[in-house]
Design a protein around this motif. Structure first.
Motif, PDB file in Angstrom:
ATOM      1  N   GLN A  30       3.848  -0.278   8.663  1.00  0.00           N
ATOM      2  CA  GLN A  30       4.109  -0.101   7.238  1.00  0.00           C
ATOM      3  C   GLN A  30       2.983  -0.711   6.387  1.00  0.00           C
ATOM      4  N   TYR A  62       0.237   1.814   6.435  1.00  0.00           N
ATOM      5  CA  TYR A  62       0.521   2.878   5.479  1.00  0.00           C
ATOM      6  C   TYR A  62       0.239   2.423   4.042  1.00  0.00           C
ATOM      7  N   TRP A  74       2.661   5.532  -0.372  1.00  0.00           N
ATOM      8  CA  TRP A  74       3.095   4.776   0.795  1.00  0.00           C
ATOM      9  C   TRP A  74       4.252   5.490   1.490  1.00  0.00           C
TER      10      TRP A  74
END
Length: 530
Positions: A119, A122, A248
């Motif tokens: 994450q 990203y 994102w």
């Protein structure tokens, strides 16, 4: 009616016959491209070797990221046209890109872990996506703003600018690739961020050489307070952070990107067509139609060309003999071959266009596009014919593919950038440049789908080459069609009157029908070309 911004301060100081501001933009873009192409060179390798993705999801993430990088300039171009001006947009974009690379370097995480580290990865990509949206279209607008529309130096200027792009693109994969693949992925991403920071320094320290080009259209309106207590300028920057959050989410949801592309294309092209039909005089309307024809060819070209960072990158890693003097060259380093050819061939192409132009024989922009499509298709056959039935493909044939694709790129990309600034009206220049990059985004998304068609885990190099053969034939066929219709499209460009009518005026404005602005000198009537 909005107030008309003051004209740039005249500046006759030149370097190699061009305004010195061109070389400020050259070096700023060089470092930005160093960071972008260096990171791109290791992106799929990082996903497959660090996060342990299989090929198909890695290609999907790559396609989603690279396409979103080119969607952003639609919004960034619009905000620059209406509020920020190109200079502030470029500065804001560079800051966001630097933050993104820093996140990629610092949030690498343990090998194989796809939780918080993924994450964070990203999120870093999201900052780069939004930052590139502000920077990419608008730095090209700054280049175009240094020259009158009919200036014979324009195509040459964009070729020089394109050399700056490719100087960064040449060094980036070598430095970032070697550090990333042999020392550590974080080292590669980190040095890419340093490159972007250097680009920002050049742009800020030598920005005076732009001599007023790219200033906000209405500085007072930009500083005006909004209902949230923020100025319009800072409200735009806050919106950029919201864009980061949206990006994102989208990077991790690749299917939504395809829908976004379709919606953005319909809205953008629809708005441009409505403006052209409802508000522009005939010749300006025809030029917009010609620009849209060129834009329509972008998705096919970039879908083929952008196999570089995805399927061709892994093909080079897995099926090419990369050994040189006992050293296994990292696969990512091969992505520097294309910019090497651009750097060496760009002066030749630039001189060729000038020489042909003086004789009235220079091919028109659509004709050059047709040549580019034929060459990009032919490049795949250079690899196919050189690949052995068994064993590793000699590296020479990958290099030969890049040679064909580089020649194709020189017939396509710098000519397209120049055409967008030449054919659009002033109030839509950033939007038209953004639309060019929207079409490029569609090409990158299609490139991801083509890469997935080359096969999943264990599909083998034969399937890759089979797909390359099919898309190669298709591109060459379309290229021949473009060559045939090029004279008709060229008539819509009305190149012989670019220096006669008022520059970039909208129908209904008082300037319509008036002579060209004082100080804008016609360099000589252009030949229609073929």
């Amino acid at each position: 009616m909005a107030s008309v911004p003051s004209a740039p301060v005249p500046d006759h100081r030149t370097l190699f016959g061009h305004p010195r501001g061109l070389f400020v933009l050259f070096f700023a873009e060089l470092w930005e491209r160093f960071s972008f192409y260096g990171m791109r060179a290791i992106l799929v390798l990082f996903l497959t070797k660090h996060f342990l993705f299989t090929e198909e999801p890695a290609y999907a993430i790559y396609g989603a990221y690279t396409s979103m990088v080119y969607i952003g300039p639609i919004i960034g171009g619009y905000l620059a046209d209406k509020f920020l001006g190109a200079r502030k947009a470029v500065l804001a974009g560079g800051i966001l890109i630097t933050i993104g690379h820093a996140l990629l370097a610092l949030l690498e995480g343990p090998r194989g872990e796809q939780g918080a580290a993924l994450q964070g990865f990203y999120l870093g990509l999201a900052f780069i996506i939004v930052g590139t949206g502000f920077l990419k279209a608008n730095i090209s607008v700054l280049v175009g703003g240094l020259y009158p529309r009919d200036d014979v130096r324009r195509d040459g200027a964009f070729s020089i600018f394109y050399m700056g792009i490719n100087a960064g693109a040449f060094v980036g994969p070598i430095v970032v690739g070697i550090l990333g693949e042999t020392v550590g992925w974080g080292w590669g991403f980190g040095v890419a961020g340093i490159g972007m920071a250097l680009g920002l320094m050049v742009f800020v320290l030598f920005g005076r050489e732009l001599r007023g080009v790219g200033e906000p259209p209405e500085p007072a309106a930009l500083a005006r307070r909004t209902g949230l207590g923020l100025s319009t300028e800072w409200l735009i920057y806050l919106g950029a952070l919201v864009g980061v959050a949206v990006s994102w989410y989208l990077v991790g949801s690749q299917g939504a990107v395809g829908t976004l592309l379709i919606v953005a294309s319909i809205v953008t092209i629809g708005y441009i067509l409505w403006t052209a039909v409802a508000r522009l005089p005939r010749q300006e309307r025809d030029r917009i139609f010609a620009a849209l024809f060129l834009i329509a060819l972008c998705p096919l070209f970039w879908a083929l060309f952008e196999q570089t960072g995805s399927s061709l990158n892994l093909y080079t890693d897995q099926a090419v003999d990369r050994t040189f003097l006992g050293w296994a060259i990292p696969a990512s380093v091969f992505q520097s071959v294309n910019p090497f050819f651009i750097i060496t061939l760009a002066p030749i192409f630039g001189a060729l266009w000038v020489k042909l132009g003086r004789r009235g024989l220079e091919p028109s922009a659509p004709f050059k596009f047709g040549i580019g499509l034929i060459l990009v298709g032919a490049g795949f056959f250079a690899l196919i014919l050189g690949a052995p039935a068994q064993g590793l493909t000699p590296a020479l044939f990958v290099i030969l593919l890049y040679a064909f694709h580089s020649a194709a790129e020189l017939c396509f990309s710098p000519i397209g950038l120049s055409s967008m600034t030449r054919l659009s009206v002033k109030s839509m220049t950033g939007l038209m440049m953004g639309t060019w990059f929207l079409a490029t985004a569609a090409g990158n998304f299609l490139a991801g789908l083509i890469a997935q068609a080359t096969g999943g885990e264990g599909a083998g190099s034969a399937q890759v080459l089979e797909v390359y053969g099919r898309i190669g034939w298709f591109a060459m066929g379309i290229g021949v069609v473009v060559l045939l219709v090029a004279p008709l499209v060229n008539k819509l460009m009305h190149l012989d009157t670019l220096g006669v009518e008022d520059e970039h005026a909208l129908a209904g404005d008082t300037a319509i029908g008036e002579p060209a602005a004082a100080g804008v000198r016609t360099e000589g009537e252009k030949k229609p070309g073929y």
